[in-house]
Design a protein around this motif. Structure first.
Motif, short mmCIF file in Angstrom:
data_model
loop_
_atom_site.label_atom_id
_atom_site.label_comp_id
_atom_site.label_asym_id
_atom_site.label_seq_id
_atom_site.Cartn_x
_atom_site.Cartn_y
_atom_site.Cartn_z
N GLY A 1 0.84 -1.19 0.00
CA GLY A 1 0.00 0.00 0.00
C GLY A 1 0.87 1.23 0.00
N PRO A 2 0.25 2.40 -0.12
CA PRO A 2 1.03 3.63 -0.04
C PRO A 2 1.44 3.91 1.40
CG PRO A 2 -1.28 4.13 -0.43
CD PRO A 2 -1.15 2.64 -0.44
N GLU A 3 2.53 4.62 1.56
CA GLU A 3 3.04 4.91 2.90
C GLU A 3 2.35 6.11 3.54
OE1 GLU A 3 7.52 3.86 3.20
OE2 GLU A 3 7.17 4.71 1.20
N LYS A 4 1.46 6.73 2.80
CA LYS A 4 0.77 7.92 3.30
C LYS A 4 -0.74 7.67 3.24
CE LYS A 4 0.19 12.78 2.29
NZ LYS A 4 0.19 13.76 1.21
N SER A 5 -1.41 8.04 4.31
CA SER A 5 -2.87 7.91 4.33
C SER A 5 -3.53 9.21 3.87
CB SER A 5 -3.35 7.53 5.74
OG SER A 5 -3.02 8.56 6.66
N ILE A 6 -4.81 9.11 3.60
CA ILE A 6 -5.60 10.24 3.15
C ILE A 6 -6.94 10.19 3.88
CG2 ILE A 6 -6.45 8.95 1.15
CD1 ILE A 6 -6.52 11.62 -0.40
N SER A 7 -7.50 11.33 4.22
CA SER A 7 -8.77 11.33 4.94
C SER A 7 -9.92 10.98 3.98
CB SER A 7 -9.04 12.68 5.61
OG SER A 7 -9.42 13.65 4.65
N ILE A 8 -10.96 10.44 4.54
CA ILE A 8 -12.15 10.12 3.76
C ILE A 8 -12.75 11.42 3.20
CG2 ILE A 8 -14.45 9.06 3.83
CD1 ILE A 8 -11.99 7.10 4.14
N GLU A 9 -12.65 12.50 3.95
CA GLU A 9 -13.13 13.80 3.47
C GLU A 9 -12.37 14.23 2.21
OE1 GLU A 9 -14.16 18.19 5.30
OE2 GLU A 9 -12.57 17.02 6.26
N GLU A 10 -11.03 14.03 2.21
CA GLU A 10 -10.24 14.36 1.03
C GLU A 10 -10.63 13.49 -0.17
OE1 GLU A 10 -5.83 15.39 1.94
OE2 GLU A 10 -6.53 14.12 3.62
N ILE A 11 -10.87 12.21 0.09
CA ILE A 11 -11.33 11.29 -0.97
C ILE A 11 -12.63 11.82 -1.56
CG2 ILE A 11 -12.27 8.97 -1.42
CD1 ILE A 11 -9.28 8.86 -1.18
N ALA A 12 -13.56 12.20 -0.70
CA ALA A 12 -14.86 12.71 -1.16
C ALA A 12 -14.67 13.93 -2.04
CB ALA A 12 -15.74 13.03 0.04
N HIS A 13 -13.82 14.87 -1.65
CA HIS A 13 -13.61 16.09 -2.43
C HIS A 13 -12.92 15.78 -3.76
CE1 HIS A 13 -15.31 18.98 0.29
NE2 HIS A 13 -14.66 18.41 1.29
N LYS A 14 -12.00 14.83 -3.77
CA LYS A 14 -11.36 14.42 -5.02
C LYS A 14 -12.39 13.80 -5.98
CE LYS A 14 -6.65 13.81 -3.31
NZ LYS A 14 -5.92 14.64 -4.27
N LEU A 15 -13.27 12.96 -5.44
CA LEU A 15 -14.31 12.35 -6.28
C LEU A 15 -15.30 13.40 -6.80
CD1 LEU A 15 -14.92 9.01 -4.37
CD2 LEU A 15 -13.97 9.28 -6.69
N LEU A 16 -15.59 14.41 -5.99
CA LEU A 16 -16.44 15.51 -6.45
C LEU A 16 -15.80 16.24 -7.63
CD1 LEU A 16 -17.75 16.92 -3.06
CD2 LEU A 16 -19.16 16.06 -4.94
N GLU A 17 -14.48 16.46 -7.56
CA GLU A 17 -13.76 17.09 -8.67
C GLU A 17 -13.83 16.22 -9.93
OE1 GLU A 17 -9.75 18.32 -7.76
OE2 GLU A 17 -10.39 19.13 -5.82
N ILE A 18 -13.58 14.94 -9.77
CA ILE A 18 -13.60 14.01 -10.91
C ILE A 18 -14.98 13.98 -11.55
CG2 ILE A 18 -13.45 11.56 -11.54
CD1 ILE A 18 -11.24 11.37 -9.29
N SER A 19 -16.01 13.93 -10.71
CA SER A 19 -17.38 13.80 -11.21
C SER A 19 -17.92 15.11 -11.78
CB SER A 19 -18.31 13.34 -10.09
OG SER A 19 -18.52 14.38 -9.15
N LYS A 20 -17.27 16.23 -11.42
CA LYS A 20 -17.73 17.56 -11.82
C LYS A 20 -19.15 17.85 -11.31
CE LYS A 20 -14.88 17.81 -16.01
NZ LYS A 20 -13.99 16.77 -15.82
#
Length: 185
Positions: free
Chosen positions: A63-82
């Motif tokens: 896995g990656p050595e750095k974690s990411i918050s679920i909130e950040e995941i949500a915002h990234k998916l919002l950007e992708i989905s437009k």
């Protein structure tokens, strides 16, 4: 597909489904919990390398050595989905551990492995895959509704075979069920 089902999906497929299907964008917990996500191609590469090089002698975390918050995941998916929707954080739902990150020291030393797919590329690939899957799934549900409303046309023992052939012809789907095996094109 169970990966995208409302009751069985994990966080990333669930959030993708909610955006694609225009459901409420509800996130369990505060969104502050952190996870380390790895793309499936990187997992497969590590497993194959482990079989070939490690031969099962050592436990190797990946896995990656750095974690990411679920909130950040949500915002990234919002950007992708437009999509322009506001996440709703349901703090009555469980969050699990605050942070999870693998120690990939052995993966680096034994396998010379580290993940190649960054989180942005992985999320984009998963979102696009989910969009395609849900489009097919929605069409399949409409096809099933049409066929069940017109069951008098598909009576008796031939109904299952006609139904399977219809799915094959119109959706090119794998179909599994009791009493028969893989009916794929």
């Amino acid at each position: 597909p169970s990966e995208l089902s409302e009751k069985k999906s994990q966080v990333i497929p669930a959030l993708c489904r909610k955006l694609i299907m225009n459901e409420e964008f509800i996130i369990w917990g505060s969104g502050k919990q952190r996870r380390s996500f790895v793309y499936i191609d990187d997992v497969i590469e590590a497993l194959l390398m482990s079989i070939e090089i490690n031969k099962g002698h050592e436990v190797v975390q990946i896995g990656p050595e750095k974690s990411i918050s679920i909130e950040e995941i949500a915002h990234k998916l919002l950007e992708i989905s437009k999509k322009n929707v506001k996440p709703i954080f349901d703090t009555t739902k469980p969050e699990g551990d605050f942070d999870r990150v693998p120690d990939i020291t052995k993966a680096k030393q034994i396998l010379n492995w580290k993940p190649k797919t960054n989180i942005d590329d992985g999320l984009s690939k998963i979102y696009n895959w989910a969009k395609k899957q849900l489009k097919n799934w929605t069409k399949l549900n409409l096809d099933i509704l049409y066929l069940t409303k017109n069951m008098e046309t598909y009576q008796g023992a031939n109904y299952q075979l006609d139904f399977i052939n219809y799915l094959k012809k119109n959706n090119n789907l794998f179909f599994y069920g009791p009493g028969y095996s893989n009916y794929s094109s």
